[in-house]
Design a protein around this motif. Structure first.
Motif, PDB file in Angstrom:
ATOM      1  N   ALA A 221       0.830  -1.209   0.000  1.00 44.43           N
ATOM      2  CA  ALA A 221       0.000   0.000   0.000  1.00 44.43           C
ATOM      3  C   ALA A 221       0.864   1.257   0.000  1.00 44.43           C
ATOM      4  O   ALA A 221       0.634   2.199  -0.776  1.00 44.43           O
ATOM      5  CB  ALA A 221      -0.925   0.001   1.209  1.00 44.43           C
ATOM      6  N   PHE A 222       1.891   1.258   0.852  1.00 45.60           N
ATOM      7  CA  PHE A 222       2.775   2.415   0.919  1.00 45.60           C
ATOM      8  C   PHE A 222       3.506   2.611  -0.404  1.00 45.60           C
ATOM      9  O   PHE A 222       3.657   3.742  -0.890  1.00 45.60           O
ATOM     10  CB  PHE A 222       3.785   2.243   2.052  1.00 45.60           C
ATOM     11  CG  PHE A 222       3.199   2.377   3.442  1.00 45.60           C
ATOM     12  CD1 PHE A 222       1.886   2.776   3.637  1.00 45.60           C
ATOM     13  CD2 PHE A 222       3.978   2.089   4.564  1.00 45.60           C
ATOM     14  CE1 PHE A 222       1.355   2.899   4.915  1.00 45.60           C
ATOM     15  CE2 PHE A 222       3.457   2.215   5.837  1.00 45.60           C
ATOM     16  CZ  PHE A 222       2.143   2.616   6.017  1.00 45.60           C
ATOM     17  N   GLN A 223       3.962   1.505  -0.995  1.00 45.20           N
ATOM     18  CA  GLN A 223       4.696   1.611  -2.250  1.00 45.20           C
ATOM     19  C   GLN A 223       3.808   2.179  -3.360  1.00 45.20           C
ATOM     20  O   GLN A 223       4.232   3.029  -4.149  1.00 45.20           O
ATOM     21  CB  GLN A 223       5.226   0.234  -2.661  1.00 45.20           C
ATOM     22  CG  GLN A 223       6.189   0.284  -3.838  1.00 45.20           C
ATOM     23  CD  GLN A 223       7.489   0.981  -3.479  1.00 45.20           C
ATOM     24  OE1 GLN A 223       8.209   0.549  -2.590  1.00 45.20           O
ATOM     25  NE2 GLN A 223       7.786   2.099  -4.156  1.00 45.20           N
ATOM     26  N   ALA A 224       2.557   1.710  -3.398  1.00 44.95           N
ATOM     27  CA  ALA A 224       1.626   2.204  -4.407  1.00 44.95           C
ATOM     28  C   ALA A 224       1.380   3.692  -4.241  1.00 44.95           C
ATOM     29  O   ALA A 224       1.314   4.450  -5.224  1.00 44.95           O
ATOM     30  CB  ALA A 224       0.313   1.436  -4.320  1.00 44.95           C
ATOM     31  N   GLN A 225       1.243   4.144  -3.007  1.00 39.17           N
ATOM     32  CA  GLN A 225       0.984   5.564  -2.765  1.00 39.17           C
ATOM     33  C   GLN A 225       2.193   6.414  -3.111  1.00 39.17           C
ATOM     34  O   GLN A 225       2.070   7.464  -3.756  1.00 39.17           O
ATOM     35  CB  GLN A 225       0.583   5.784  -1.300  1.00 39.17           C
ATOM     36  CG  GLN A 225       0.197   7.226  -1.000  1.00 39.17           C
ATOM     37  CD  GLN A 225      -0.350   7.399   0.418  1.00 39.17           C
ATOM     38  OE1 GLN A 225      -1.015   6.507   0.948  1.00 39.17           O
ATOM     39  NE2 GLN A 225      -0.067   8.533   1.020  1.00 39.17           N
ATOM     40  N   VAL A 226       3.376   5.958  -2.713  1.00 36.03           N
ATOM     41  CA  VAL A 226       4.590   6.714  -3.016  1.00 36.03           C
ATOM     42  C   VAL A 226       4.846   6.742  -4.522  1.00 36.03           C
ATOM     43  O   VAL A 226       5.240   7.776  -5.081  1.00 36.03           O
ATOM     44  CB  VAL A 226       5.797   6.113  -2.258  1.00 36.03           C
ATOM     45  CG1 VAL A 226       7.102   6.737  -2.750  1.00 36.03           C
ATOM     46  CG2 VAL A 226       5.646   6.339  -0.759  1.00 36.03           C
ATOM     47  N   ASP A 227       4.614   5.624  -5.197  1.00 35.63           N
ATOM     48  CA  ASP A 227       4.812   5.582  -6.647  1.00 35.63           C
ATOM     49  C   ASP A 227       3.901   6.582  -7.354  1.00 35.63           C
ATOM     50  O   ASP A 227       4.260   7.134  -8.398  1.00 35.63           O
ATOM     51  CB  ASP A 227       4.521   4.170  -7.177  1.00 35.63           C
ATOM     52  CG  ASP A 227       5.606   3.169  -6.794  1.00 35.63           C
ATOM     53  OD1 ASP A 227       6.683   3.607  -6.349  1.00 35.63           O
ATOM     54  OD2 ASP A 227       5.354   1.946  -6.926  1.00 35.63           O
ATOM     55  N   THR A 228       2.711   6.798  -6.782  1.00 31.65           N
ATOM     56  CA  THR A 228       1.741   7.681  -7.420  1.00 31.65           C
ATOM     57  C   THR A 228       1.892   9.138  -6.988  1.00 31.65           C
ATOM     58  O   THR A 228       1.852  10.047  -7.823  1.00 31.65           O
ATOM     59  CB  THR A 228       0.304   7.216  -7.088  1.00 31.65           C
ATOM     60  OG1 THR A 228       0.155   5.861  -7.484  1.00 31.65           O
ATOM     61  CG2 THR A 228      -0.730   8.071  -7.798  1.00 31.65           C
ATOM     62  N   LEU A 229       2.069   9.357  -5.698  1.00 33.95           N
ATOM     63  CA  LEU A 229       2.052  10.722  -5.148  1.00 33.95           C
ATOM     64  C   LEU A 229       3.437  11.260  -4.804  1.00 33.95           C
ATOM     65  O   LEU A 229       3.566  12.444  -4.472  1.00 33.95           O
ATOM     66  CB  LEU A 229       1.156  10.767  -3.906  1.00 33.95           C
ATOM     67  CG  LEU A 229      -0.309  10.357  -4.129  1.00 33.95           C
ATOM     68  CD1 LEU A 229      -1.088  10.406  -2.817  1.00 33.95           C
ATOM     69  CD2 LEU A 229      -0.963  11.250  -5.166  1.00 33.95           C
ATOM     70  N   GLY A 230       4.447  10.426  -4.857  1.00 35.19           N
ATOM     71  CA  GLY A 230       5.797  10.894  -4.579  1.00 35.19           C
ATOM     72  C   GLY A 230       6.205  10.702  -3.136  1.00 35.19           C
ATOM     73  O   GLY A 230       5.393  10.398  -2.258  1.00 35.19           O
ATOM     74  N   ARG A 231       7.484  10.884  -2.885  1.00 37.62           N
ATOM     75  CA  ARG A 231       8.029  10.662  -1.549  1.00 37.62           C
ATOM     76  C   ARG A 231       7.548  11.688  -0.529  1.00 37.62           C
ATOM     77  O   ARG A 231       7.610  11.449   0.670  1.00 37.62           O
ATOM     78  CB  ARG A 231       9.572  10.675  -1.599  1.00 37.62           C
ATOM     79  CG  ARG A 231      10.165   9.561  -2.453  1.00 37.62           C
ATOM     80  CD  ARG A 231      11.695   9.679  -2.516  1.00 37.62           C
ATOM     81  NE  ARG A 231      12.262   8.671  -3.413  1.00 37.62           N
ATOM     82  CZ  ARG A 231      12.565   7.432  -3.037  1.00 37.62           C
ATOM     83  NH1 ARG A 231      12.376   7.058  -1.773  1.00 37.62           N
ATOM     84  NH2 ARG A 231      13.084   6.592  -3.905  1.00 37.62           N
ATOM     85  N   GLY A 232       7.071  12.825  -1.006  1.00 37.04           N
ATOM     86  CA  GLY A 232       6.602  13.867  -0.094  1.00 37.04           C
ATOM     87  C   GLY A 232       5.199  13.642   0.425  1.00 37.04           C
ATOM     88  O   GLY A 232       4.647  14.491   1.133  1.00 37.04           O
ATOM     89  N   THR A 233       4.593  12.509   0.112  1.00 34.73           N
ATOM     90  CA  THR A 233       3.226  12.227   0.526  1.00 34.73           C
ATOM     91  C   THR A 233       3.142  11.957   2.029  1.00 34.73           C
ATOM     92  O   THR A 233       4.155  11.841   2.728  1.00 34.73           O
ATOM     93  CB  THR A 233       2.671  11.016  -0.255  1.00 34.73           C
ATOM     94  OG1 THR A 233       1.274  10.904  -0.015  1.00 34.73           O
ATOM     95  CG2 THR A 233       3.366   9.721   0.183  1.00 34.73           C
TER      96      THR A 233
END
Length: 448
Positions: A221-233
């Motif tokens: 889940a975290f990887q999917a969010q970071v891949d989409t929204l970037g590391r600043g999410t």
């Protein structure tokens, strides 16, 4: 797109039926009696602040101006009134050409107020002013209650940003108004896209627990969010085990991770542990956002915690226990005839039980001490004392039926921050107490 030009939501093209039936029946009777054209002055005020509150916040003024402009009886509305036989044909004909042509003065939006403050003054004929009572009160009572709660929360937050996230806890249109009022009171952002679209308020949002639960593992889940929204999410870390989630979050996003959000548990304890863990993992710039049924008291209790931002929902959009500002709209002066030059006569009902009113067209000023700190709210009729002439609070909002007082929402928000900073320090106390300023009355020789 200029959102200030959007007007009301498309499913509310007119505000004319945002009213109580007795306003129309009073109109009909006044038309028959020949008194409907008398020049009249109505004022909005509150007799008391909610228990324990030190000041009120004027909010919703801009929405009132929109509502007055959109107060029109189109054929469909007139047909409804005719079908229900609410008023007679002569009154329906009068309503068909209704346009408010009077004047409105009021405290500028974002100002603070106290018991007896003439928050808004509506002047015109009795007929055109009486119809606006309910819509004005419904807006000001709701928005001012939310803004007052937001202001207290902003004081408690001590400069840390606040996120408004209460849309799911109230009516869908009320949520948009609540977001606007919260922004006036000091909130920085909203999760409500409708509020962002309508009023230009900055919007934020990332993910909920459902997104984590959707995936096979929290890491996925975290990887999917970071891949989409970037590391600043911002990653939500309390779905399962907080310690493990924080470790995984930093492994996935690296030390550039924008923030983690904590939505449950002992927020004071968990925030300290998370901050220590983030620092040990090298994520020293990763921020901590806390949510979970916060109010001003919970925010104040976290003042010593390493928290960078707060998200507030239910308690904000319900006024933190006080969902209305208890404002009233009262006739305070009227002419003896429909002659435009007839002098105004002060009027007020005689009542017991705390419902007394003071007649006369009023002015208001705020007296400052030698240090520029507010020390009294002065309300009076007649001539304004020379020493208070440059401290008057009411500004012109509508002139001859035309709106002249509309202003950017950011200017309103900045005004409130400035005004709050000039109140005595005790205004920021959350403990129960009396209004931070006493209201002093100056009775002039006339209400005109």
């Amino acid at each position: 797109m200029n959102t200030a030009d959007l007007g009301l939501p498309v499913d509310v093209p007119s505000t004319a039926l945002f009213t109580d039936q007795y306003e129309l029946t009073m109109l009909q009777a006044a038309l028959k009696a020949g008194t409907a054209g008398r020049r009249s002055v109505f004022e909005v005020f509150t007799r008391r602040l909610p228990e324990g509150r030190r000041y009120g916040v004027v909010a919703g003024t801009g929405r009132v101006l929109d509502a007055v402009e959109n107060f029109r009886f189109d054929p469909g509305l007139l047909g409804f009134l005719r079908e229900r036989r609410i008023v007679d044909e002569a009154t329906l004909e009068w309503l068909g050409s209704y346009r408010f042509s009077g004047d409105v003065w009021g405290y500028p939006e974002g100002e603070v107020y106290f018991p007896g403050s003439p928050i808004m003054r509506v002047e015109g004929t009795f007929a055109e002013c009486v119809l606006l009572e309910t819509v004005i009160l419904s807006i000001l009572n709701h928005d001012s209650a939310i803004a007052a709660a937001a202001s207290r929360m902003a004081s408690a937050a001590g400069g840390r940003p606040l996120i408004e996230m209460g849309a799911r806890r109230t009516h869908e249109l009320a949520a948009v108004a609540a977001s606007r009022a919260a922004y006036v009171g000091g909130f920085a952002t909203t999760s409500d896209l409708a509020a962002g679209f309508r009023y230009g308020i900055p919007t934020v949002g990332t993910s909920a627990h459902a997104f984590t639960l959707l995936h096979d593992t929290e890491r996925d889940a975290f990887q999917a969010q970071v891949d989409t929204l970037g590391r600043g999410t911002t990653l939500l870390v309390d779905t399962y085990d907080v310690t493990e989630a924080v470790r995984t979050a930093v492994e996935v996003a690296g030390p550039e991770l924008g923030a983690v959000r904590i939505d449950s548990g002992d927020l004071l304890l968990v925030a300290h542990r998370v901050r220590q863990q983030l620092d040990e993992l090298g994520a020293t710039h990763t921020k901590i956002v806390v949510t979970s049924d916060l109010d001003e008291y919970a925010i104040a209790s976290l003042a010593a915690a390493p928290v960078d931002a707060y998200g507030v929902g239910t308690q904000l959009v319900t006024g933190s226990g006080h969902p209305t500002a208890s404002m009233v709209y009262k006739l305070v002066a009227r002419a003896e005839s429909d002659d435009p030059g007839a002098p105004l006569v002060p009027v007020a009902k005689k009542s017991t039980g705390g419902k007394t009113s003071i007649g006369g067209r009023k002015w208001a000023a705020r007296r400052l001490d030698a240090h520029g700190v507010a020390e009294a709210e002065v309300v009076g009729t007649g001539a304004v004392p020379a020493e208070l002439a440059d401290r008057q609070l009411l500004v012109e909002l509508v002139k001859g039926g035309e709106v002249v007082g509309r202003e950017p929402l950011d200017a309103v928000r900045d005004r409130h921050a400035a005004v709050r900073s000039r109140l005595p320090l005790s205004a920021a106390q959350l403990s129960r107490g009396e209004p931070v300023l006493a209201t002093e009355y100056v009775q002039g020789p006339s209400g005109s």
